[in-house]
Design an enzyme around this catalytic site. Structure first.
Site, PDB file in Angstrom:
ATOM      1  N   ASN A  37       6.998 -28.777  28.794  1.00 52.74           N
ATOM      2  CA  ASN A  37       8.348 -29.323  28.971  1.00 52.74           C
ATOM      3  C   ASN A  37       9.265 -28.252  29.578  1.00 52.74           C
ATOM      4  O   ASN A  37      10.036 -28.521  30.500  1.00 52.74           O
ATOM      5  CB  ASN A  37       8.937 -29.790  27.634  1.00 52.74           C
ATOM      6  CG  ASN A  37       8.088 -30.860  26.960  1.00 52.74           C
ATOM      7  OD1 ASN A  37       7.273 -31.506  27.606  1.00 52.74           O
ATOM      8  ND2 ASN A  37       8.271 -31.046  25.660  1.00 52.74           N
ATOM      9  N   ARG A 108      -6.203 -32.711  18.425  1.00 54.59           N
ATOM     10  CA  ARG A 108      -6.111 -31.506  19.262  1.00 54.59           C
ATOM     11  C   ARG A 108      -7.011 -30.375  18.760  1.00 54.59           C
ATOM     12  O   ARG A 108      -6.988 -29.288  19.348  1.00 54.59           O
ATOM     13  CB  ARG A 108      -4.662 -31.027  19.370  1.00 54.59           C
ATOM     14  CG  ARG A 108      -4.125 -30.374  18.128  1.00 54.59           C
ATOM     15  CD  ARG A 108      -2.631 -30.198  18.099  1.00 54.59           C
ATOM     16  NE  ARG A 108      -2.000 -29.557  19.243  1.00 54.59           N
ATOM     17  CZ  ARG A 108      -0.715 -29.230  19.265  1.00 54.59           C
ATOM     18  NH1 ARG A 108       0.047 -29.446  18.215  1.00 54.59           N
ATOM     19  NH2 ARG A 108      -0.187 -28.665  20.327  1.00 54.59           N
ATOM     20  N   TYR A 173       8.044 -23.339  15.145  1.00 52.02           N
ATOM     21  CA  TYR A 173       7.148 -23.332  13.971  1.00 52.02           C
ATOM     22  C   TYR A 173       6.749 -24.760  13.590  1.00 52.02           C
ATOM     23  O   TYR A 173       7.609 -25.604  13.343  1.00 52.02           O
ATOM     24  CB  TYR A 173       7.872 -22.650  12.809  1.00 52.02           C
ATOM     25  CG  TYR A 173       7.160 -22.727  11.484  1.00 52.02           C
ATOM     26  CD1 TYR A 173       5.828 -22.329  11.361  1.00 52.02           C
ATOM     27  CD2 TYR A 173       7.826 -23.186  10.347  1.00 52.02           C
ATOM     28  CE1 TYR A 173       5.175 -22.404  10.139  1.00 52.02           C
ATOM     29  CE2 TYR A 173       7.182 -23.258   9.120  1.00 52.02           C
ATOM     30  CZ  TYR A 173       5.850 -22.871   9.025  1.00 52.02           C
ATOM     31  OH  TYR A 173       5.207 -22.951   7.818  1.00 52.02           O
ATOM     32  N   ARG A 174       5.444 -25.020  13.581  1.00 49.38           N
ATOM     33  CA  ARG A 174       4.923 -26.331  13.164  1.00 49.38           C
ATOM     34  C   ARG A 174       3.952 -26.077  12.002  1.00 49.38           C
ATOM     35  O   ARG A 174       2.795 -25.675  12.227  1.00 49.38           O
ATOM     36  CB  ARG A 174       4.173 -27.026  14.308  1.00 49.38           C
ATOM     37  CG  ARG A 174       5.004 -27.326  15.523  1.00 49.38           C
ATOM     38  CD  ARG A 174       6.065 -28.403  15.266  1.00 49.38           C
ATOM     39  NE  ARG A 174       6.821 -28.695  16.478  1.00 49.38           N
ATOM     40  CZ  ARG A 174       7.933 -28.048  16.847  1.00 49.38           C
ATOM     41  NH1 ARG A 174       8.424 -27.074  16.102  1.00 49.38           N
ATOM     42  NH2 ARG A 174       8.566 -28.382  17.955  1.00 49.38           N
ATOM     43  N   GLY A 234      20.645 -26.939  16.883  1.00 43.21           N
ATOM     44  CA  GLY A 234      20.965 -28.348  17.114  1.00 43.21           C
ATOM     45  C   GLY A 234      22.365 -28.514  17.671  1.00 43.21           C
ATOM     46  O   GLY A 234      22.737 -27.838  18.645  1.00 43.21           O
ATOM     47  N   ASP A 236      25.019 -27.635  16.216  1.00 44.16           N
ATOM     48  CA  ASP A 236      25.872 -26.528  15.765  1.00 44.16           C
ATOM     49  C   ASP A 236      25.846 -25.383  16.787  1.00 44.16           C
ATOM     50  O   ASP A 236      25.019 -25.370  17.694  1.00 44.16           O
ATOM     51  CB  ASP A 236      25.411 -26.011  14.396  1.00 44.16           C
ATOM     52  CG  ASP A 236      25.740 -27.008  13.294  1.00 44.16           C
ATOM     53  OD1 ASP A 236      26.680 -27.809  13.494  1.00 44.16           O
ATOM     54  OD2 ASP A 236      25.053 -26.996  12.260  1.00 44.16           O
ATOM     55  N   ALA A 262      12.440 -32.443  22.933  1.00 48.15           N
ATOM     56  CA  ALA A 262      12.538 -31.489  24.056  1.00 48.15           C
ATOM     57  C   ALA A 262      13.942 -30.911  24.259  1.00 48.15           C
ATOM     58  O   ALA A 262      14.209 -30.286  25.282  1.00 48.15           O
ATOM     59  CB  ALA A 262      12.023 -32.089  25.365  1.00 48.15           C
ATOM     60  N   ASP A 265      13.262 -27.228  24.255  1.00 42.01           N
ATOM     61  CA  ASP A 265      12.424 -26.835  25.407  1.00 42.01           C
ATOM     62  C   ASP A 265      13.245 -26.841  26.700  1.00 42.01           C
ATOM     63  O   ASP A 265      13.111 -25.948  27.539  1.00 42.01           O
ATOM     64  CB  ASP A 265      11.243 -27.804  25.583  1.00 42.01           C
ATOM     65  CG  ASP A 265      10.457 -28.003  24.298  1.00 42.01           C
ATOM     66  OD1 ASP A 265      10.472 -27.092  23.451  1.00 42.01           O
ATOM     67  OD2 ASP A 265       9.837 -29.076  24.141  1.00 42.01           O
TER      68      ASP A 265
HETATM   69  P1  ADP Z   1      14.909 -27.680  18.976  1.00 43.10           P
HETATM   70  O1  ADP Z   1      14.511 -28.890  19.796  1.00 43.10           O
HETATM   71  O2  ADP Z   1      14.130 -26.454  19.343  1.00 43.10           O
HETATM   72  O3  ADP Z   1      15.026 -27.924  17.498  1.00 43.10           O
HETATM   73  P2  ADP Z   1      17.790 -27.732  18.926  1.00 43.10           P
HETATM   74  O4  ADP Z   1      17.800 -29.051  18.221  1.00 43.10           O
HETATM   75  O5  ADP Z   1      18.360 -26.568  18.206  1.00 43.10           O
HETATM   76  O6  ADP Z   1      16.380 -27.329  19.504  1.00 43.10           O
HETATM   77  O7  ADP Z   1      18.617 -27.973  20.271  1.00 43.10           O
HETATM   78  C1  ADP Z   1      18.604 -27.061  21.332  1.00 43.10           C
HETATM   79  C2  ADP Z   1      19.939 -27.108  22.058  1.00 43.10           C
HETATM   80  O8  ADP Z   1      20.146 -28.433  22.573  1.00 43.10           O
HETATM   81  C3  ADP Z   1      21.143 -26.818  21.179  1.00 43.10           C
HETATM   82  O9  ADP Z   1      21.397 -25.436  21.085  1.00 43.10           O
HETATM   83  C4  ADP Z   1      22.242 -27.551  21.929  1.00 43.10           C
HETATM   84  O10 ADP Z   1      22.706 -26.776  23.007  1.00 43.10           O
HETATM   85  C5  ADP Z   1      21.509 -28.771  22.472  1.00 43.10           C
HETATM   86  N1  ADP Z   1      21.636 -29.901  21.529  1.00 43.10           N
HETATM   87  C6  ADP Z   1      20.732 -30.349  20.657  1.00 43.10           C
HETATM   88  N2  ADP Z   1      21.209 -31.405  19.946  1.00 43.10           N
HETATM   89  C7  ADP Z   1      22.473 -31.614  20.397  1.00 43.10           C
HETATM   90  C8  ADP Z   1      23.503 -32.557  20.101  1.00 43.10           C
HETATM   91  N3  ADP Z   1      23.350 -33.503  19.163  1.00 43.10           N
HETATM   92  N4  ADP Z   1      24.670 -32.469  20.794  1.00 43.10           N
HETATM   93  C9  ADP Z   1      24.850 -31.538  21.742  1.00 43.10           C
HETATM   94  N5  ADP Z   1      23.916 -30.631  22.088  1.00 43.10           N
HETATM   95  C10 ADP Z   1      22.748 -30.658  21.418  1.00 43.10           C
END
Ligand code: ADP
Length: 310
Positions: A37, A108, A173-174, A234, A236, A262, A265
């Site tokens: 990805n 896998r 981490y999985r 996420g 935050d 993704a 990614d």
């Molecule tokens: P992963 O898929 O590795 O868990 P994250 O969920 O932390 O990654 O998301 C990676 C990045 O994607 C975040 O730092 C943010 O910039 C963006 N992102 C993810 N979810 C949201 C959301 N709900 N609103 C805005 N940006 C988001």
């Protein structure tokens, strides 16, 4: 031209095409995997300005061929992909329950990518990777490799860095891919100590290393010797560490969130694109967030995006 080798596993993904109460269900097929990805989005963003190679092992079957054609069509270089005779690619199926909650079933354990760095092709692969400017891999890459291949990859990182190459790493981490937490902790910390740019998620730090907040986590990772850390969390804030300085960047709210697969990614791809193109850490985080927002607004891991102007 800056070049990067992104190392890992791409799998066949099967997902339900339409709801059905019978066993006679219709499924659709696509290809995906965290590192692929990232390779895909980096190729979409850079449009040839960065040489993006995907490094994996596949089989000599028609699905493997189709995967390679799909990668190449997306602008990802495939010349270092090994084809192992008699093998077939790993596969996963997405199941969705009555509440729309998704779960994944994997096939896998026999996947050819697990044999990376321990076949007769290894010397050629290592020589090809040594010509790149950057290497990139994830905790999933490390989890699927056998210990021997993992050690070869770590040794490659040492050699690569001693000739001036840079290594990027995302922890991803999985739990189910590891024997136990101790194994995961040990191997991921080794990877941190061998990388220049870490792109972890705070979720991983919380789950595996019992980190209570992002600051603690930045301190933990920086002590392992990483120069630049971009800690995702996420929706935050993103927390960064560079030149001994910790900064916190708010995340722009997404207008539409359809599927967060993704997010991390594609964020990594956006960050690498901007940073490898000479942009500041702050600009690169903004661009990475913009790419991730486009991805989560659409269904699926691999979706079309429009790269913003650098
Ligand atoms: P992963 O898929 O590795 O868990 P994250 O969920 O932390 O990654 O998301 C990676 C990045 O994607 C975040 O730092 C943010 O910039 C963006 N992102 C993810 N979810 C949201 C959301 N709900 N609103 C805005 N940006 C988001």
């Amino acid at each position: 031209m800056t070049s990067i080798g992104i190392i890992g596993e791409c799998m066949v993904e099967l997902f339900r095409a339409e709801a059905s109460a019978s066993q006679d269900e219709l499924f659709k097929k696509r290809f995906g995997g965290d590192t692929y990805n990232t390779a895909y989005y980096l190729a979409q963003c850079s449009q040839g300005a960065i040489g993006v190679s995907y490094i994996t092992a596949l089989g000599d079957d028609s699905l493997s061929d189709e995967m390679i054609t799909t990668f190449a069509t997306a602008g990802v270089q495939t010349d270092l992909i090994e084809k192992i005779s008699g093998a077939v690619p790993g596969l996963y199926m997405i199941q969705t329950d009555d509440h729309g909650e998704r779960s994944f079933l994997y096939w896998r354990s026999q996947a050819p990518a697990r044999q990376l760095f321990q076949t007769a092709f290894t010397e050629q692969l290592k020589a090809g990777l040594m010509t790149k400017d950057w290497l990139c891999f994830s905790g999933i890459t490390l989890a699927i490799l056998y210990p021997e291949g993992r050690e070869e990859l770590f040794q490659l990182c040492r050699d690569f860095r001693s000739k001036g190459g840079k290594v990027a790493f995302d922890s991803n981490y999985r739990p189910r891919l590891w024997q136990d937490r101790d194994e995961a902790k040990y191997v991921l910390n080794q990877a941190y100590s061998l990388c220049d740019l870490a792109l972890p998620s705070y979720d991983d730090e919380k789950l595996l290393f019992d980190q209570e907040d992002t600051n603690q986590s930045i301190q933990r990772i920086s002590k392992l010797g990483v120069d630049e850390i971009i800690l995702k969390n996420g929706s935050d804030s993103v927390t960064s560490y560079s030149d001994g300085e910790v900064q916190v960047f708010p995340v722009e709210a997404a207008k539409v969130v359809k599927d967060t697969t993704a997010a991390g990614d594609s964020f990594n791809a956006g960050y690498l694109w901007a940073r490898l193109s000479g942009k500041s850490l702050e600009n690169s985080i903004t661009i990475a967030g913009e790419i991730a927002r486009q991805v989560i607004a659409q269904q699926g891991a691999i979706v079309p995006i429009i790269a913003p102007a650098l």
